[in-house]
Motif scaffolding. Structure first.
Motif, short mmCIF file in Angstrom:
data_model
loop_
_atom_site.label_atom_id
_atom_site.label_comp_id
_atom_site.label_asym_id
_atom_site.label_seq_id
_atom_site.Cartn_x
_atom_site.Cartn_y
_atom_site.Cartn_z
N VAL A 46 0.69 -1.44 0.06
CA VAL A 46 0.20 0.01 -0.22
C VAL A 46 1.02 1.66 0.00
O VAL A 46 1.85 1.05 0.72
N SER A 47 0.57 2.02 -0.98
CA SER A 47 1.72 3.53 -0.68
C SER A 47 0.22 4.80 -0.18
O SER A 47 -1.02 4.82 -0.01
N LEU A 48 1.46 5.44 0.17
CA LEU A 48 0.82 6.95 0.70
C LEU A 48 2.12 7.68 0.02
O LEU A 48 2.80 8.25 -0.19
N ASP A 49 0.93 9.07 -0.84
CA ASP A 49 1.85 10.02 -1.32
C ASP A 49 1.99 10.99 -0.50
O ASP A 49 1.69 11.06 0.67
N TYR A 50 2.94 11.98 -1.17
CA TYR A 50 3.54 13.09 -0.25
C TYR A 50 2.27 14.24 0.32
O TYR A 50 2.23 14.54 1.63
N GLN A 51 1.16 13.89 -0.21
CA GLN A 51 0.06 14.75 -0.27
C GLN A 51 -0.04 14.42 1.43
O GLN A 51 -0.95 14.56 2.32
N GLU A 52 -0.84 13.13 1.16
CA GLU A 52 -1.46 12.08 2.03
C GLU A 52 -0.70 12.20 3.46
O GLU A 52 -1.54 12.18 4.07
N LEU A 53 0.74 12.11 3.12
CA LEU A 53 1.43 11.82 4.68
C LEU A 53 1.13 13.05 4.79
O LEU A 53 1.54 13.34 6.37
N ALA A 54 1.56 13.95 3.99
CA ALA A 54 1.45 15.51 5.03
C ALA A 54 0.72 15.69 5.89
O ALA A 54 0.09 16.27 6.83
#
Length: 543
Positions: free
Chosen positions: A28-36
């Motif tokens: 599963v992935s988190l992009d930078y905007q989701e992580l921020a």
């Protein structure tokens, strides 16, 4: 805004490449905007709970999204995160919670189930955050219990605490060779400067994929996150049981960068690597101890396209030195020079600088020097000391002292300034009037190709001061009987060592040598086990 605070590493990359993948775990992935967004939301939730400036939030989780979000979110809220190694037992977790004065603990329901008695001994704990629903609800205590989603739902636009780069961001607990773990306090400046420096010399870029295989509670493990985030690269979180799991993850995720400690590299070097890894692995790096030359050469043969980096680091200063790949053949055994934006000195006991090839203590100065040991002025005074006026050409007009880290490690510097590790002061073997480095003995044994892992020790001896004992594991595929293997190794030692360095005993260990929570060989624990097993044979009187 310049990147000055730890969470800026994420928000800065999110502003440039919001849809780029920042984290992967379990496919599963988190992009930078989701992580921020998740980091800011977690920070907002804890501000609503009343987190004070500098309040400590402990995180006892395996490598997963929540662990990363909680670490960066605690720092973004103006607090400090305390990552607890998932390999620790409840009693050890309790020590860290009490010593750090953590006001909150983030953990899983499964881990919480074993902590119920321990948490009752942690008077500063006010909030427990669980990543899922517990099978048994926590009974009424001095702390409130929250679900992960509940914390995120609390977030609001209430301003957080003012934070500057000199403020505390984290407390990393080191296992140490004696006593209970010590908490090393690191600032935002320490961690950001370390990330930018490491990313610079490793030439990290946005298309890199870094495998985070080391514990996040270990400075080199957490550095995989900060280094990746500083350039907008991808970090892959891996919880592995067997070394082969690491290879599978590298192949599956097309990893370009792997950093590991010597025991893991030794195990990996004995496996058959999928051919495809060499096509995308750009570099591999060693930290946490000297990599045996034989293991390094095996890795280079397996990965001809990957650049090897040999590194040395202090938790007390996050990162310290590296040896560029092009220098490995010219300077075998070197730990390199100081990383960018740091200076490493070799000093005598009187504080003056050593001459080339003269052994002395490694001392580090610069923006990576930490803030000391948490709540321990005595140990802090032993390691964090004013830089002597004679060192680093300090101008006489500077009246404010500069605090540097005195590592306790003995090194030497060649004529070109490249450093060579000799040994830790508390691990040097003193025998027959000589000072012997354990790593020097271990290197000879590794070069035989008959040994998988090994650790050398000095043991009390009435006439020699100390005698030398070594614990080894046979190399993979070595079918020699233990008695014959010991005889072969002793014969090789006699041919390649002066008489005072030859081990008095070699013990063949079944299975892996004991590890500490960071994956390094636990020398103290191993020595205790050997003494229990056969104290008289080792020259140690066991009552």
């Amino acid at each position: 805004m310049p990147v000055t605070l730890l969470h800026h590493l994420i928000t800065s990359s999110a502003s440039h490449t919001p849809e780029a993948v920042a984290l992967r775990a379990g496919g599963v992935s988190l992009d930078y905007q989701e992580l921020a967004n998740a980091v800011n939301t977690f920070a907002g939730g804890f501000i609503r709970l009343g987190l004070g400036r500098g309040g400590r939030i402990a995180i006892w989780l395996d490598k997963r999204f929540e662990a990363v979000i909680a670490c960066f979110g605690a720092a973004a809220a103006g607090g400090a995160f305390v990552p607890v190694n998932p390999a620790l037992k409840p009693a050890q977790v309790g020590h860290i919670l009490r010593d750090s004065g953590a006001c909150a603990l983030v953990t899983s329901p499964e881990r919480f189930a074993g902590l119920t008695e321990t948490l009752a001994t942690c008077p500063d704990l006010r909030h427990l955050v669980l990543t899922g629903k517990p099978e048994i609800a926590p009974t009424a205590r001095t702390f409130a219990t929250h679900g992960w989603d509940e914390i995120l739902a609390l977030a609001s636009k209430v301003p957080g605490h003012r934070v500057i780069d000199a403020d505390m961001a984290a407390i990393l607990y080191t296992s140490g060779s004696t006593g209970l773990p010590k908490g090393v306090v690191l600032s935002h400046r320490n961690m950001v400067a370390g990330a930018q420096s490491v990313a610079h010399y490793l030439e990290n870029r946005a298309d890199d994929v870094l495998l985070a295989a080391l514990p996040l509670s270990f400075d080199a493990g957490f550095s995989q996150l900060t280094t990746a985030f500083s350039v907008g690269a991808r970090a892959v979180l891996l919880n592995y049981l067997l070394p082969r799991d690491v290879l599978r993850a590298m192949e599956r995720e097309r990893v370009t960068s792997l950093t590991a400690v010597p025991p893991l590299w030794i195990q990996l070097a004995q496996l058959a690597w999928p051919a495809g890894i060499n096509e995308h692995l750009r570099y591999f790096a060693n930290t946490g101890g000297q990599l045996p030359r034989a293991t390094l050469e095996r890795l280079r043969a397996l990965l001809p396209s990957a650049r090897p980096y040999l590194m040395y680091g202090l938790t007390e200063a996050f990162r310290a030195t590296y040896l560029p790949p092009e220098e490995i053949d010219r300077r075998p055994g070197s730990i390199g020079k100081a990383i960018p934006n740091a200076e490493v000195l070799v000093l005598r006991e009187d504080g003056s600088e050593c001459a080339p090839n003269e052994p002395g203590e490694l001392v580090q100065r610069g923006s990576l020097v930490g803030l000391g040991y948490w709540n321990d002025p005595e140990k802090t005074a032993e390691r964090y000391k004013p830089l002597p006026p004679a060192a680093a050409n300090r101008a006489p007009g500077l009246v404010m002292p500069e605090i540097a880290v005195f590592s306790g490690d003995t090194v030497r510097s060649d004529e070109d300034g490249f450093l060579y590790f000799i040994g830790r002061r508390d691990e040097m073997i003193k025998t027959s009037g000589y000072r012997v480095s354990p790593t020097e003995i271990e290197e000879v044994l590794h070069e035989t190709g008959l040994v998988g892992e090994c650790a050398a020790f000095g043991l009390p001896h009435d006439t020699l001061g100390q005698s030398i004992a070594v614990a080894i594991t046979p190399a993979t595929g070595c079918a020699v009987e233990p008695e014959k293997l010991v005889a072969q190794l002793l014969d090789i030692c006699r041919k390649n060592m002066p008489s005072y360095m030859i081990p008095a005993r070699i013990e063949v260990w079944q299975g892996m040598l004991p590890r500490n929570p960071n994956g390094k060989i636990d020398r103290t624990g191993l020595l205790c086990e050997l003494c229990k097993m056969d104290g008289n044979a080792l020259g140690v009187r066991v009552e």
